[in-house]
Design an enzyme around this catalytic site. Structure first.
Site, mmCIF file in Angstrom:
data_model
loop_
_atom_site.group_PDB
_atom_site.id
_atom_site.type_symbol
_atom_site.label_atom_id
_atom_site.label_comp_id
_atom_site.label_asym_id
_atom_site.label_seq_id
_atom_site.Cartn_x
_atom_site.Cartn_y
_atom_site.Cartn_z
ATOM 1 N N PHE A 10 0.677 -1.252 -0.100
ATOM 2 C CA PHE A 10 0.040 -0.105 0.056
ATOM 3 C C PHE A 10 0.800 1.311 -0.021
ATOM 4 O O PHE A 10 0.663 2.400 0.628
ATOM 5 C CB PHE A 10 -1.090 0.061 1.341
ATOM 6 C CG PHE A 10 -2.116 1.020 0.997
ATOM 7 C CD1 PHE A 10 -2.855 0.796 -0.243
ATOM 8 C CD2 PHE A 10 -2.473 1.841 2.049
ATOM 9 C CE1 PHE A 10 -3.975 1.615 -0.160
ATOM 10 C CE2 PHE A 10 -3.533 2.677 1.784
ATOM 11 C CZ PHE A 10 -4.471 2.604 0.570
ATOM 12 N N LYS A 123 8.187 -6.345 -11.397
ATOM 13 C CA LYS A 123 8.780 -7.174 -12.422
ATOM 14 C C LYS A 123 9.323 -8.305 -12.132
ATOM 15 O O LYS A 123 9.211 -9.266 -12.928
ATOM 16 C CB LYS A 123 9.906 -6.040 -12.954
ATOM 17 C CG LYS A 123 9.734 -5.022 -13.530
ATOM 18 C CD LYS A 123 10.935 -4.183 -13.748
ATOM 19 C CE LYS A 123 11.532 -3.265 -12.683
ATOM 20 N NZ LYS A 123 10.686 -2.264 -12.164
ATOM 21 N N LYS A 222 13.205 -5.439 -17.631
ATOM 22 C CA LYS A 222 12.421 -5.383 -18.898
ATOM 23 C C LYS A 222 12.757 -6.058 -20.072
ATOM 24 O O LYS A 222 11.704 -6.476 -20.896
ATOM 25 C CB LYS A 222 12.118 -3.814 -18.949
ATOM 26 C CG LYS A 222 11.587 -3.075 -17.575
ATOM 27 C CD LYS A 222 11.871 -1.585 -17.679
ATOM 28 C CE LYS A 222 11.249 -1.027 -16.267
ATOM 29 N NZ LYS A 222 11.544 0.429 -16.356
HETATM 30 N N1 HSE Z 1 12.904 3.713 -11.950
HETATM 31 C C1 HSE Z 1 12.316 3.149 -13.263
HETATM 32 C C2 HSE Z 1 12.598 4.078 -14.420
HETATM 33 C C3 HSE Z 1 10.858 3.024 -13.351
HETATM 34 O O1 HSE Z 1 13.057 5.228 -13.985
HETATM 35 O O2 HSE Z 1 12.284 3.986 -15.411
HETATM 36 C C4 HSE Z 1 10.367 1.538 -12.775
HETATM 37 O O3 HSE Z 1 10.650 0.551 -13.370
#
Ligand code: HSE
Length: 345
Positions: A10, A123, A222
């Protein structure tokens, strides 16, 4: 009939989701009721009939805050939330563990096994167990959605899944970390790496410890998700070579080499499927010529160029970070779930 949500974590993102739901009560917010919240730091609250969103949102972000909500306690209780007959969907938005994806991964497995769909912006679970989680969801007749894990609210995963019927993806290249992209822009204007990182922190883009952003580790997670989802790879983070910004000479960034065409440095995450099926992926700084669509992506914005056989490259640009933007990704997954269950579109 509303869909009953159990929020795990939260902090900023799930609080922003509550903001969206209460701001849009007469619209999409009315489709959902929050019946449980559990957070390691703030405790938990359970109300079969639904928690008051105004009250939830007014709670300060302090240890034990959820105790003052109805059915509240100073202790987190993720197990009870996952097992609760009053929760249909688990909305997981805790912090990403880049090494094993835990404890979020175990929680996602437990929720799916209990017959609850999971929507997450984390992720970790998608990086370390994407296939398992999708298979587990299918076995139990539920869904695992994670749009917010890549490019926050910019719907790249949904676009790739739904908006390219017939496309066979062969690779992608992307600006997948907003902080590092902002930092590179400031270095282009003459700032040192340290100065630019401080600015990014002041602007609220960088993490308190910005190493994962600056050294490419966040972009690498990612890349793993995208490669496994879109290219059918089975990569782990250690399979992806990763270079960050600390090896770049700031003079290189600020000034083009003599005789070189105009260009810009970007931290690029990319992957390519080879004809033998092998998928190679890496993250590192690249100098792009200005006619590359990724070269024009500035500030904390992200972009992804997808390569599809018979189509060529298409580029999707949008926010890559931010609480409200990530909460929007959760909402988009929740609405897709609702549509999949045949109660709306
Ligand atoms: N901290 C990451 C960014 C966002 O600056 O893109 C979360 O993945």
């Amino acid at each position: 009939m509303t869909i009953r949500l159990g929020l795990v974590g939260f902090g900023g993102v799930n609080r922003a989701l509550v903001d969206i739901l209460r701001g849009r009560r007469d619209d999409v917010g009315g489709y959902f009721t929050v019946t449980a919240v559990s957070d390691l730091y703030q405790g938990s609250a359970f109300a079969a009939g639904g928690l008051d969103l105004d009250l939830l949102r007014e709670l300060p972000l302090v240890r034990g805050a959820l105790e003052s909500a109805p059915g509240g306690s100073t202790k987190a209780d993720n197990d009870a939330l996952v097992a609760s007959p009053d929760v249909d969907v688990v909305v997981e938005a805790s912090v990403t563990d880049p090494l094993r994806g835990e404890p979020a991964l175990t929680l996602c497995r437990a929720a799916l096994s209990a017959g609850k769909s999971v929507v997450t912006a984390n992720k970790g679970p998608a990086v370390f167990a994407l296939r398992d989680l999708l298979a587990l969801a299918a076995t139990h007749g539920v869904h695992f959605l994670f749009e917010g894990a890549v490019m926050s609210g910019t719907p790249v995963l949904r676009a790739a899944r739904l908006a390219y019927p017939g496309a066979k993806f062969s690779g992608f290249r992307g600006v997948l970390n907003g902080t590092s992209n902002y930092v590179l822009g400031r270095m282009e204007s003459g700032a040192s790496l340290a100065e630019a990182v401080k600015e990014a922190q002041r602007e609220g883009y960088a993490e308190a410890d910005p190493t994962a952003d600056i050294e490419g580790h966040d972009a690498r997670l990612k890349v793993v998700i995208l490669a496994n989802l879109l290219l059918g790879a089975d990569l782990r983070p250690s399979d992806v070579a990763c270079d960050g910004l600390s090896g770049l000479d700031p003079r290189q960034v600020a000034q083009a080499p003599a005789g070189a065409p105009p260009g810009r440095w970007k931290l690029i995450g990319r992957a390519q499927r080879h004809p033998d099926g092998r998928v190679e992926a890496e993250v590192g700084p690249l100098r792009l010529e200005l006619d590359d669509p990724l070269a024009g992506v500035c500030g904390p914005t992200n972009a992804l160029t997808l390569e599809a056989d018979d189509l060529g490259p298409t580029t999707i640009v949008g926010p890559g970070a931010g609480r409200a933007q990530t909460a929007f990704a959760l909402l988009s997954d929740l609405l897709e779930l609702r549509a999949r269950h045949g109660v709306g579109s």
